[in-house]
Scaffold this motif. Structure first.
Motif, short mmCIF file in Angstrom:
data_model
loop_
_atom_site.label_atom_id
_atom_site.label_comp_id
_atom_site.label_asym_id
_atom_site.label_seq_id
_atom_site.Cartn_x
_atom_site.Cartn_y
_atom_site.Cartn_z
N VAL A 1 0.87 -1.18 0.00
CA VAL A 1 0.00 0.00 0.00
C VAL A 1 0.90 1.23 0.00
O VAL A 1 1.72 1.40 0.91
CB VAL A 1 -0.93 0.05 1.23
N ILE A 2 0.77 2.05 -1.02
CA ILE A 2 1.54 3.29 -1.09
C ILE A 2 0.66 4.43 -0.58
O ILE A 2 -0.35 4.77 -1.19
CB ILE A 2 2.02 3.58 -2.52
N ALA A 3 1.05 4.98 0.55
CA ALA A 3 0.29 6.07 1.18
C ALA A 3 1.28 7.15 1.60
O ALA A 3 1.30 7.59 2.75
CB ALA A 3 -0.50 5.54 2.38
N THR A 4 2.09 7.55 0.65
CA THR A 4 3.23 8.42 0.93
C THR A 4 2.88 9.90 1.05
O THR A 4 3.73 10.72 1.41
CB THR A 4 4.30 8.24 -0.16
N GLY A 5 1.65 10.26 0.72
CA GLY A 5 1.22 11.64 0.93
C GLY A 5 1.87 12.64 -0.01
O GLY A 5 2.21 12.32 -1.15
N THR A 6 2.07 13.85 0.51
CA THR A 6 2.58 14.94 -0.30
C THR A 6 3.69 15.69 0.43
O THR A 6 3.92 15.50 1.62
CB THR A 6 1.46 15.95 -0.62
N LYS A 7 4.36 16.55 -0.31
CA LYS A 7 5.31 17.48 0.29
C LYS A 7 4.91 18.89 -0.12
O LYS A 7 4.27 19.10 -1.16
CB LYS A 7 6.74 17.17 -0.17
N ARG A 8 5.27 19.86 0.69
CA ARG A 8 4.86 21.23 0.43
C ARG A 8 5.60 21.82 -0.77
O ARG A 8 6.80 21.59 -0.95
CB ARG A 8 5.12 22.09 1.67
N LYS A 9 4.87 22.60 -1.56
CA LYS A 9 5.48 23.30 -2.68
C LYS A 9 6.25 24.52 -2.17
O LYS A 9 5.91 25.11 -1.15
CB LYS A 9 4.40 23.78 -3.66
N LYS A 10 7.25 24.88 -2.94
CA LYS A 10 8.00 26.10 -2.64
C LYS A 10 7.56 27.21 -3.58
O LYS A 10 6.98 26.97 -4.65
CB LYS A 10 9.50 25.84 -2.79
N LEU A 11 7.87 28.44 -3.20
CA LEU A 11 7.58 29.58 -4.07
C LEU A 11 8.58 29.66 -5.22
O LEU A 11 8.28 30.17 -6.29
CB LEU A 11 7.66 30.89 -3.27
N ASN A 12 9.81 29.18 -4.94
CA ASN A 12 10.90 29.26 -5.91
C ASN A 12 11.20 30.70 -6.30
O ASN A 12 11.26 31.06 -7.48
CB ASN A 12 10.58 28.42 -7.15
N VAL A 13 11.38 31.53 -5.27
CA VAL A 13 11.77 32.93 -5.49
C VAL A 13 13.11 33.18 -4.80
O VAL A 13 13.50 32.45 -3.88
CB VAL A 13 10.72 33.91 -4.93
#
Length: 305
Positions: free
Chosen positions: A108-120
């Protein structure tokens, strides 16, 4: 030598822990591997829409999940799966960052997410020096200070509400509009120390040793001691790609309503999947589906008694 189990659950958030509970009910030998118990929900200040709990913190809710998982004695390993491959029906081999090897009959893959960056400019240079992605974690450090929240979602509104409790002022910067849930929109409006600026974009985060101000693309600058970034998340699906699981254009795992992927024996659940509505209760339901589907797969293929 690899540890042999029935079901490997990768991820320890809503979806992974729910899958573990149901796996235990099916008497499957399961193992949870996750680098963060409780997942990103542990950084949520208030959860007010999970049935049975009118209002509690994300940490408190995930502690309730932990109590339930511990009741069934499902083992948990604080680690990070770095490699996984399928070598035949019911034969999955995973290796972790710390060198642990596991052989599982289903995954079962339940790895979720990671936060995005603004990249500024300035974002990376001032990380942990006033640039933060978690008000629950770092907000208290800026008591009595002026801070900025970047984002237009309900999550951004909730970050601003938390920060308003101990910061002098909170300025919310939304690229288009601030569009939280109605109850949070009302709360933001009622807070006198929250300022909302819509239709603005960040150009640069400025500071020598610590954050000093933020520059906007319209030429204006906002003095502040901290910038809290809440601009969305990206799915963590690198392991799914290793298993040749089909992903959509957002790189999210494509699952059917029973959490099945295109690869036999691989199931997906939670925010790493292509489910449109990303909510804890939805992820928990998908985790239950994943465990049930895994049990059906294992029994139909005579992989467990």
């Amino acid at each position: 030598m690899a540890e042999k189990i029935d079901l490997l659950i990768i991820g320890a958030g809503f979806a992974g822990l729910s899958a573990a509970i149901y796996a235990a009910r099916y008497n499957l030998k399961a193992l949870i591997i996750g680098n963060e118990w409780g997942g990103l929900n542990t950084t949520t200040h208030l959860v007010e829409k999970y049935p049975g709990y009118k209002s509690l913190s994300g940490i408190e809710l995930m502690d309730k999940f932990k109590e339930h998982v511990d009741y069934y004695k499902v083992p948990y390993m604080s680690d990070f799966v770095t490699k996984i491959e399928k070598k035949g029906e019911g034969k999955f081999f995973a290796k972790t960052e710390e060198g642990k090897e596991v052989e599982a009959k289903a995954v079962v893959i339940a790895t979720g997410t990671k936060r995005k960056k603004l990249n500024v400019p300035g974002e990376n240079e001032l990380a942990n020096k006033g640039v933060s992605y978690c008000a629950t974690c770092d907000g208290i450090l800026f008591r009595g200070k002026k801070v900025v929240v970047v984002g237009g979602s309900d999550s951004a509104a909730k970050e601003a509400l938390l920060l308003s409790e101990f910061c002098e002022s909170v300025t919310v910067l939304a690229r288009s509009t601030l569009h939280p849930e109605p109850i949070n929109a009302m709360r933001v409006k009622e807070k006198k120390n929250i300022i909302v600026l819509e239709g603005v974009e960040v150009k640069e985060i400025i500071g020598k040793k610590l954050v000093e101000k933020i520059a906007l693309k319209n030429g204006k600058e906002i003095p502040c001691s901290a910038v809290f970034i809440e601009v969305g998340h990206t799915a963590m699906t690198e392991l799914a790609e290793m298993l040749k699981v089909k992903l959509d254009e957002k790189k999210e795992i494509m699952v059917d309503r029973y959490a099945r992927t295109n690869v036999n024996g691989v199931f997906g659940a939670g925010d790493c999947c292509d489910t449109k509505w990303k909510q804890g209760i939805v992820s928990a339901a998908e985790g239950a589906h994943a465990a049930n589907s895994a049990f059906e797969y294992l029994t139909e293929n005579s992989l467990v008694e």
